[in-house]
Design a protein around this motif. Structure first.
Motif, PDB file in Angstrom:
ATOM      1  N   ILE A   2     -21.432  23.231  -2.240  1.00 22.66           N
ATOM      2  CA  ILE A   2     -22.767  23.699  -1.864  1.00 22.66           C
ATOM      3  C   ILE A   2     -23.795  22.646  -2.244  1.00 22.66           C
ATOM      4  N   THR A   3     -24.636  22.286  -1.279  1.00 22.07           N
ATOM      5  CA  THR A   3     -25.647  21.261  -1.533  1.00 22.07           C
ATOM      6  C   THR A   3     -27.068  21.802  -1.454  1.00 22.07           C
ATOM      7  N   ASN A   4     -27.241  23.019  -0.928  1.00 24.40           N
ATOM      8  CA  ASN A   4     -28.589  23.578  -0.833  1.00 24.40           C
ATOM      9  C   ASN A   4     -28.511  25.095  -0.713  1.00 24.40           C
ATOM     10  N   ASP A  15     -31.173  28.261   0.456  1.00 27.41           N
ATOM     11  CA  ASP A  15     -32.476  28.741   0.913  1.00 27.41           C
ATOM     12  C   ASP A  15     -32.474  30.266   0.923  1.00 27.41           C
ATOM     13  N   ALA A  22     -29.065  31.251   2.628  1.00 26.22           N
ATOM     14  CA  ALA A  22     -28.402  30.335   3.558  1.00 26.22           C
ATOM     15  C   ALA A  22     -27.944  29.122   2.755  1.00 26.22           C
ATOM     16  N   LEU A  23     -26.641  28.984   2.609  1.00 25.90           N
ATOM     17  CA  LEU A  23     -26.074  27.884   1.831  1.00 25.90           C
ATOM     18  C   LEU A  23     -25.689  26.736   2.759  1.00 25.90           C
ATOM     19  N   THR A  24     -26.010  25.556   2.325  1.00 28.70           N
ATOM     20  CA  THR A  24     -25.575  24.357   3.040  1.00 28.70           C
ATOM     21  C   THR A  24     -24.406  23.759   2.279  1.00 28.70           C
ATOM     22  N   ARG A  25     -23.321  23.500   2.995  1.00 30.29           N
ATOM     23  CA  ARG A  25     -22.117  22.952   2.355  1.00 30.29           C
ATOM     24  C   ARG A  25     -21.765  21.599   2.939  1.00 30.29           C
ATOM     25  N   LYS A  26     -21.248  20.730   2.083  1.00 36.09           N
ATOM     26  CA  LYS A  26     -20.748  19.443   2.554  1.00 36.09           C
ATOM     27  C   LYS A  26     -19.445  19.640   3.312  1.00 36.09           C
ATOM     28  N   GLU A  27     -19.257  18.885   4.339  1.00 43.52           N
ATOM     29  CA  GLU A  27     -18.002  18.955   5.075  1.00 43.52           C
ATOM     30  C   GLU A  27     -16.851  18.479   4.196  1.00 43.52           C
TER      31      GLU A  27
END
Length: 534
Positions: A277-279, A281, A267-272
């Motif tokens: 990609i910022t994280n 999991d 699960a990738l976290t992306r900045k708007e």
């Protein structure tokens, strides 16, 4: 020790570049040179295609077109490997060139050139990487460049057209595709010369760092990697590198002796706005392994053990092979019923013919059929892992050490994964042929405008280098400088990951390998490059 003395004793570095035809490796070479300058290193380039002129079988090109130049050098390189009877032929030529260029700096091929780096452009056979690593060990760094095939065809066609001073048309694209096909893996029908053709496909995955050369501009992250080689005390992995390392670690649990593959779903976290990609999991993982009764997959020392190697060792059973022999026997029955077999074999049992034919089918699509294999593929194992634990994967990303096969691809599409990042190409996959409407292989930045699953080549530090460059044992206060001091001292720093007195080992190894480069095959100045008085 004074700063001057420290600079004088800085070890040599050898960078070797590899990339499929059509990628702009000159951009990568330029980025390496420019960033090495910030450490006070001087880079010397060695082009293997130019060294071919010293092969005794060299002939001049028939015309001045770029297409002829490339095709001619592909042919001559193949002939050189055939004469040497080994895929590492050009690596030995590179070693001779390194010694020659070293002597031009230090007056002796056996006196290392402090603060110098050699950039070898470009490797085309896995045996070249193997030989150079045997000789130079930790002093060798292999850099790979990648770009989508559509972009490579376009770039190569444009280059050929510009050389001819003509507009790009379909003929140039066809020529580009031909060159790319040969470059990928050159097949030789002569059994004696099998495996000596150009083979970028199997050379590329052996790199220490992978750069996205499909991007129009930028230095492709190479500065960060070189900083790490010199012990940068603060760089840590980016999400892509972390996820691929996890996939690589998962692959090592596999008992498959043909190919260990690992996959993780992330699960990738992306900045708007800019989508960075910022994280990352990891929510599921898998590897290619035989499923175990009761669920899951076999572990070491499970009893009973139903993995393939155990069955082969103690029961002499290869179930997948047996099914293929059975299928081939069935086909031969049908062929014989049509009287399409020669008289001398027409009356032999079909099963006997099948067993005799199987060894000659190696490398064919028939032998590559994987549906009868007992192990679950890594991608499917990761999906099973997520399902067993009730973890939804729609919209997530899979990192896998090898490009998915077409069977896994259809399940990846069906569960709604957004993206697949792969490390090693897998040409046997028919994913694009079967699912061209559902997957996108041509994205440069990992995005797609119509919800297709993007299959993207990995960019970043290779898993094989992950622990070495990101481990703090040789960085920061444990073995180096704090960030401020490191930055101030960069012009006199020494690479952190080269063993002490490395040159003593590789100078001897250079000489030993050049003993296997006959002057009647490759024209080099033996007395100057390997003087007997040294």
């Amino acid at each position: 020790m004074s700063a001057t003395q420290e600079i004088e004793q800085r070890p040599e570095l050898i960078f070797a570049l590899v990339g499929p035809a059509g990628v702009r490796l000159d951009d990568l070479s330029r980025a390496v040179k420019d960033h090495l300058k910030t450490f006070g290193y001087v880079a010397i380039e060695i082009r293997l295609s130019e060294l071919l002129k010293q092969f005794v079988g060299w002939t001049q090109e028939s015309d001045t077109t770029e297409y002829t130049r490339i095709k001619h050098r592909q042919s001559v390189a193949h002939a050189f490997r055939i004469r040497m009877k080994h895929g590492s032929a050009l690596a030995r030529a590179a070693i001779a060139s390194i010694r020659e260029k070293r002597a031009s700096v230090t007056s002796s091929p056996d006196r290392p050139a402090s603060g110098h780096a050699y950039i070898i452009q470009q490797l085309k056979h896995p045996h070249e990487v193997e030989l150079l690593r045997q000789v130079y060990g930790s002093s060798l760094v292999v850099l790979a460049g990648h770009a989508p095939q559509a972009a490579r065809v376009k770039s190569l066609a444009l280059r050929m057209a510009q050389k001819d001073d003509r507009p790009v048309d379909g003929s140039y694209s066809a020529k580009a595709e031909e060159i790319i096909h040969i470059d990928d893996k050159q097949e030789d029908t002569d059994e004696e010369h099998r495996g000596l053709g150009q083979n970028t496909r199997d050379t590329y995955p052996l790199a220490d760092y992978f750069a996205n050369l499909g991007q129009v501009s930028g230095e492709h992250g190479i500065s960060r990697f070189i900083d790490l080689l010199f012990g940068h005390p603060f760089h840590t992995p980016v999400p892509d590198e972390y996820a691929m390392y996890q996939a690589s670690a998962a692959s090592l649990r596999s008992s498959d002796e043909n190919r260990q593959v690992g996959a993780v779903i992330v699960a990738l976290t992306r900045k708007e706005h800019h989508g960075k990609i910022t994280n990352a999991d990891v929510v599921a993982s898998g590897m290619n392994e035989v499923p175990r009764r009761g669920g899951g997959f076999y572990w070491h020392e499970d009893s009973p053990d139903g993995r393939d190697q155990w069955l082969m060792a103690y029961q002499g059973v290869d179930r997948a092979s047996n099914i293929k022999v059975s299928a081939l026997t069935e086909l031969l029955y049908k062929i014989r019923a049509r009287n399409w077999l020669k008289d001398e074999v027409a009356n032999l049992p079909a099963n006997q013919l099948a067993h005799e034919l199987i060894p000659y089918l190696k490398g064919t699509q028939f032998m590559d059929i994987g549906e009868f294999m007992r192990p679950v593929h890594a991608e499917m194992a990761a999906l099973v892992d997520s399902a067993r634990r009730g973890v939804p994967v729609h919209g997530l990303t899979m990192y896998v050490t090898t490009f998915p096969c077409h069977n896994c691809a259809k399940h990846i599409i069906a569960v709604g994964l957004r993206q697949v990042v792969y490390l090693e190409p897998y040409p046997k996959s028919r994913a694009q042929v079967l699912h061209g409407e559902e997957i996108n292989l041509d994205s440069i930045d990992g995005t797609d405008s119509d919800d297709r699953v993007v299959f993207l080549a990995f960019t970043g530090v290779a898993p094989r280098q992950y622990q070495r460059v990101f481990g703090m044992a040789n960085r920061g206060k444990k073995g180096g400088l704090a960030l401020k001091e490191w930055t101030a001292a960069r012009g006199s720093l020494t690479p952190k990951y080269i063993i002490r007195n490395a040159s003593q080992a590789y100078l001897l190894a250079e000489r030993q390998e050049l003993e296997k480069l006959p002057t009647e095959i490759y024209k080099w100045d033996r007395e100057f490059i390997c003087p007997t008085t040294a």
